[in-house]
Design an enzyme around this catalytic site. Structure first.
Site, PDB file in Angstrom:
ATOM      1  N   LYS A  18       1.084 -11.228  -6.587  1.00 54.16           N
ATOM      2  CA  LYS A  18       0.462 -11.412  -5.277  1.00 54.16           C
ATOM      3  C   LYS A  18      -0.539 -12.548  -5.333  1.00 54.16           C
ATOM      4  CE  LYS A  18      -3.904  -9.858  -6.175  1.00 54.16           C
ATOM      5  NZ  LYS A  18      -5.104 -10.717  -6.098  1.00 54.16           N
ATOM      6  N   GLY A  23      -1.008  -9.006 -12.042  1.00 49.31           N
ATOM      7  CA  GLY A  23       0.100  -8.853 -12.972  1.00 49.31           C
ATOM      8  C   GLY A  23       0.200  -7.470 -13.583  1.00 49.31           C
ATOM      9  N   ASP A  45      -5.496  -2.284  -7.113  1.00 53.78           N
ATOM     10  CA  ASP A  45      -4.421  -3.118  -6.580  1.00 53.78           C
ATOM     11  C   ASP A  45      -3.060  -2.427  -6.615  1.00 53.78           C
ATOM     12  OD1 ASP A  45      -5.899  -5.346  -5.857  1.00 53.78           O
ATOM     13  OD2 ASP A  45      -5.646  -6.354  -7.787  1.00 53.78           O
TER      14      ASP A  45
END
Length: 285
Positions: free
Chosen positions: A11, A101, A136
């Protein structure tokens, strides 16, 4: 099913604001997140017992310090899985780069385990579980274009971002998200991104409206510590980017281009100038 393959997408942050520091040490954020077509590959297999993790990256641990391993532990606990799981991770997303990641790998592991064992786990439930691994992770389970609030776990899906070409460049440095947030003076910020305006631009399909509002308050910490980030941002604009920004806590920089050829040429120039070690030309997903 004995084996399952899944992609874990990176992202970027089209806009990132920190509203305030919370009493528990976390930060209340408001940001626009966008999945891009850069991904890791995970292969999941059923085994007799336990959890094993292998990876082709020398930068990553293969035990419980890896979020993928913790995601597998969580899924075995929540769904009472008695069989074992082996996961192999092929790493392509830059590490410690502000591109989620680790979180996206954990998210892919959770979705992959659901498929591998035929659990049909609803995504909202996986998102609820995932926040315990990282803020996230819920977004990475959902993907696409989204407004994130709270600590990043309160998500509102948005329409797909307008078509564009994205040049992603990570310099040969790594940045600790923990360090950046610990050194951010949230109360002293004098400028805040117009996240509401960017949301409106996305909802109306205005790429220019997005470009005009690209801002990341974490740059106030990361750029003084690593000036090369600002150099890359400037060079991207000189080489044809309509705008450029640091993603997350950095050090990755992305630039928005209107033409793929221009982005590819800019990427080659950044490589020639040794400003970035990992360079991708990609698109929104």
């Amino acid at each position: 099913m004995e084996k399952y393959h899944i992609k874990a997408y990176a992202k970027i942050n089209l806009g990132l604001d920190v509203v305030k520091r919370l009493p528990n040490g976390y930060h209340q954020v408001k940001m626009i997140l966008q999945t891009v077509d850069i991904f890791d590959n995970l292969t999941l297999e059923r085994t007799d017992s336990g959890i094993t993790l292998t990876t082709d990256s020398h930068e990553l641990p293969a035990g419980r310090d890896n979020l993928v391993y913790r995601a597998a532990e969580l899924m075995r606990e929540k769904y009472h899985i008695t069989e074992g799981i082996h996961i192999h991770l092929e790493k392509r997303i830059p590490v410690a780069a502000g591109m989620a990641g680790g979180s996206t790998d954990a998210a892919a592991a959770m979705k992959g385990i659901s498929r591998l064992f035929g659990l049909d786990a609803p995504l909202p439930r996986l998102m609820k579980y995932g926040v315990g691994i990282g803020a996230d992770v819920p977004y990475c389970i959902m993907g696409g274009t989204a407004l994130a609030e709270g600590i990043g776990d309160v998500l509102t899906a948005l329409p797909p971002a307008p078509d564009c070409v994205i040049l992603v460049a990570k310099p040969d440095i790594s940045v600790s998200t923990k360090y950046v947030y610990e050194h951010l003076d949230a109360a002293g910020l004098t400028s805040h991104p117009d996240i509401d305006g960017m949301r409106t631009a996305i909802e109306t399909g205005s790429l220019q409206g997005i470009l005009d509002r690209m801002e990341n308050v974490l740059e106030t910490v990361t750029i003084p510590a690593h000036p090369v980030i600002d150099t890359i941002k400037r060079r991207m604009r000189e080489l044809g980017a309509v705008n450029s920004l640091m993603s997350g806590s950095g050090p990755t920089v992305f630039g928005i281009f209107l033409e793929k050829q221009t982005a590819e040429l800019a990427g080659r120039r950044l490589a020639e100038e040794a400003l970035a070690k990992q360079i991708f030309v990609t698109t929104p997903v």
